[in-house]
Design a protein around this motif. Structure first.
Motif, short mmCIF file in Angstrom:
data_model
loop_
_atom_site.label_atom_id
_atom_site.label_comp_id
_atom_site.label_asym_id
_atom_site.label_seq_id
_atom_site.Cartn_x
_atom_site.Cartn_y
_atom_site.Cartn_z
N HIS A 250 0.17 0.58 -8.94
CA HIS A 250 -0.94 1.43 -8.59
C HIS A 250 -1.28 0.95 -7.04
CE1 HIS A 250 -1.41 3.29 -12.49
NE2 HIS A 250 -1.32 2.13 -12.76
N ARG A 251 -0.93 -0.26 -6.75
CA ARG A 251 -1.46 -0.90 -5.36
C ARG A 251 -0.72 -0.45 -4.21
NH1 ARG A 251 0.02 -6.82 -4.67
NH2 ARG A 251 -0.19 -6.32 -2.29
N TRP A 252 0.16 0.63 -4.14
CA TRP A 252 0.91 0.84 -3.16
C TRP A 252 0.36 1.88 -2.23
CZ3 TRP A 252 3.90 -3.26 -2.45
CH2 TRP A 252 4.31 -3.91 -3.36
N LYS A 259 -3.76 9.50 -4.53
CA LYS A 259 -4.67 8.56 -5.17
C LYS A 259 -3.96 7.86 -6.45
CE LYS A 259 -9.00 11.25 -4.29
NZ LYS A 259 -10.27 11.87 -4.65
N HIS A 260 -4.24 6.91 -6.56
CA HIS A 260 -3.76 5.96 -7.69
C HIS A 260 -4.59 6.58 -9.06
CE1 HIS A 260 -7.29 3.54 -8.66
NE2 HIS A 260 -7.51 3.62 -7.27
N THR A 261 -3.81 6.12 -10.26
CA THR A 261 -4.29 6.53 -11.67
C THR A 261 -4.60 5.49 -12.44
OG1 THR A 261 -1.98 6.43 -12.33
CG2 THR A 261 -2.95 8.59 -11.59
N LEU A 262 -4.98 4.20 -11.56
CA LEU A 262 -5.23 2.93 -12.48
C LEU A 262 -6.85 3.41 -13.12
CD1 LEU A 262 -4.63 -0.07 -13.18
CD2 LEU A 262 -5.81 -0.59 -11.31
N LYS A 263 -6.80 2.85 -14.42
CA LYS A 263 -8.17 2.94 -14.98
C LYS A 263 -8.72 1.74 -15.64
CE LYS A 263 -7.70 7.74 -15.34
NZ LYS A 263 -8.61 8.52 -14.59
N VAL A 277 -6.18 -12.39 2.80
CA VAL A 277 -6.40 -13.76 2.35
C VAL A 277 -5.24 -14.52 2.40
CG1 VAL A 277 -7.22 -15.05 0.35
CG2 VAL A 277 -7.92 -12.90 0.44
N GLY A 278 -5.20 -15.79 2.89
CA GLY A 278 -4.18 -16.61 3.03
C GLY A 278 -3.04 -15.91 3.99
N GLY A 279 -3.68 -15.13 5.07
CA GLY A 279 -2.77 -14.32 6.11
C GLY A 279 -1.88 -13.24 5.24
N ARG A 280 -2.21 -12.59 4.25
CA ARG A 280 -1.45 -11.67 3.78
C ARG A 280 -2.55 -10.64 3.01
NH1 ARG A 280 3.67 -12.92 1.70
NH2 ARG A 280 3.81 -10.58 2.03
N THR A 281 -2.00 -9.51 2.98
CA THR A 281 -2.93 -8.14 2.51
C THR A 281 -3.07 -8.39 1.00
OG1 THR A 281 -2.20 -6.82 4.27
CG2 THR A 281 -3.11 -5.98 2.45
N SER A 282 -4.04 -8.46 0.45
CA SER A 282 -4.44 -8.65 -1.07
C SER A 282 -5.16 -7.51 -1.57
CB SER A 282 -5.28 -9.95 -1.37
OG SER A 282 -4.84 -11.10 -0.51
N ALA A 283 -4.42 -7.01 -2.73
CA ALA A 283 -5.21 -5.93 -3.49
C ALA A 283 -6.08 -6.44 -4.59
CB ALA A 283 -4.05 -4.87 -4.09
#
Length: 369
Positions: A250-252, A259-263, A277-283
């Motif tokens: 669902h993170r993309w 819209k994502h469907t994560l519940k 965080v740490g130079g990277r995009t974090s979900a």
């Protein structure tokens, strides 16, 4: 970037296609960046006419074991590296694009192994490609005991430490936990999506400081560091077979309309947020991964101090990871000491002399010869 599961899948390709076959010849393309410490001709000459006896992996590095004397190939995909067998589609990271094809030789290839089974006469060709040239091709006599592999941390599949060994390794650090997971000298093979998946399943906010984790959080972190990698490897890095409850599914959608469907466990829609965080995009999921209030206050103070504090950078570049050391680097300390010493040793006369404009600036007729 291909991470531990994708690199493990690549080792499977090499195992199926190359092990037991002799490298009859090697085609190479000149690339002084990708071929590290060797020329492409040296690479071809040293591995030709040797039989592939095995394949190994540690973290994101993998290597071919060859018979006879001489060094062996140690490979790293970088951001866009991949393998392709002649007659098959390449092993793409995440998903295979519609434009993928079996054209030969493939675009952006750096070398092609021409393989032959001397007993059966069976032949095959295996190509290493890298469009962005961030991958590396090296030769090593003892791949497991020489850099870069010897400098890597534990591998979550091959050498996961026990909880009692893992715990102090984490607690002695003061950086955000996401930055630590990305550090290959700590956990080799864990990249951006794997780190986010570990933290999501462990219910830990990516910005939480390592030395603030509770026993319960450390236990969950230890379990999911191993478990996420194990599950991904068990399905040969095929993301269509990843568990539906994983954040990966669902993170993309960042910046996209769908819209994502994560519940949430309650059945309510989850809120996926993104931070750096740490130079990277974090979900992360804000309802399940909450940053401790103490950590949030401390981070605000640190950000405020950065605005007023001037630090001289020593060296050509800075790491994109948060520093793992609790103490200030000696080089920065020395710079500050020298500056402080210079200020205290100045006399009123020297300050006045230093502030007086030079004649070359005040006299328009002055010239430099």
């Amino acid at each position: 970037m291909p991470e531990l599961p994708e690199v493990e899948r690549a080792t499977g390709v090499v195992r199926d296609v190359a092990v037991g076959k002799r490298i009859e010849r090697v085609e190479t393309v000149e690339d002084e960046i990708v071929f590290s410490g060797i020329t492409h001709q040296e690479f071809a000459t040293e591995i030709a006419n040797r039989t592939v006896t095995g394949v190994g992996r540690h973290g994101k590095c993998f290597f071919l074991e060859l018979d006879g004397h001489g060094r062996m190939p140690v490979l790293h995909f970088g951001m866009t590296g991949m393998l392709q067998v002649k007659g098959q589609l390449a092993t793409y990271y995440k998903e295979t694009p519609k434009s993928a094809n079996t054209d030969w030789p493939p675009r952006f290839h750096k070398f092609i192994l021409h393989l032959v089974d001397d007993a059966t006469g069976e032949v095959a060709q295996l190509a290493f490609m890298d469009a962005r040239r961030l991958g590396r091709v090296r030769l090593r006599r003892s791949p497991r005991t020489e850099p870069p592999i010897s400098e890597l941390g534990f591998d979550p599949i091959l050498s996961m430490p026990l909880l009692e060994e893992f715990t102090p390794l984490v607690l002695k650090r003061s950086c955000p936990i996401k930055a630590l997971l990305l550090d290959q000298s700590f956990s080799a093979g864990v990249g951006n999506w794997v780190a986010d998946e570990i933290l999501y399943n462990a219910r830990i906010h990516p910005e939480q400081k390592c030395n603030t984790l509770s026993e319960e959080q450390l236990s969950a972190l230890h379990h999911h560091t191993s478990d996420v990698c194990r599950i991904a490897v068990s399905v040969n890095a095929d993301d269509s077979k990843f568990p539906e409850h994983w954040l990966f599914k669902h993170r993309w959608g960042k910046g996209k309309k769908e819209k994502h469907t994560l519940k949430l466990p309650s059945g309510e829609p989850a809120t996926i947020k993104w931070i750096t965080v740490g130079g990277r995009t974090s979900a992360y999921v804000s309802e399940l991964q909450r940053a401790p209030k103490q950590s949030v206050r401390g981070e605000k103070k640190k950000r405020a101090s950065r605005k007023t504090q001037k630090i001289e950078v020593v060296g050509d570049t800075e790491s994109d990871l948060t520093a793992l050391s609790d103490s200030e680097p000696d080089t920065v300390k020395n710079v500050r000491k020298r500056k402080a010493s210079a200020k205290t040793s100045e006399t009123p006369t020297s300050r006045k002399r230093r502030s007086r404009p030079s004649s070359s600036l005040t006299n328009p007729a002055a010239s430099v010869t």
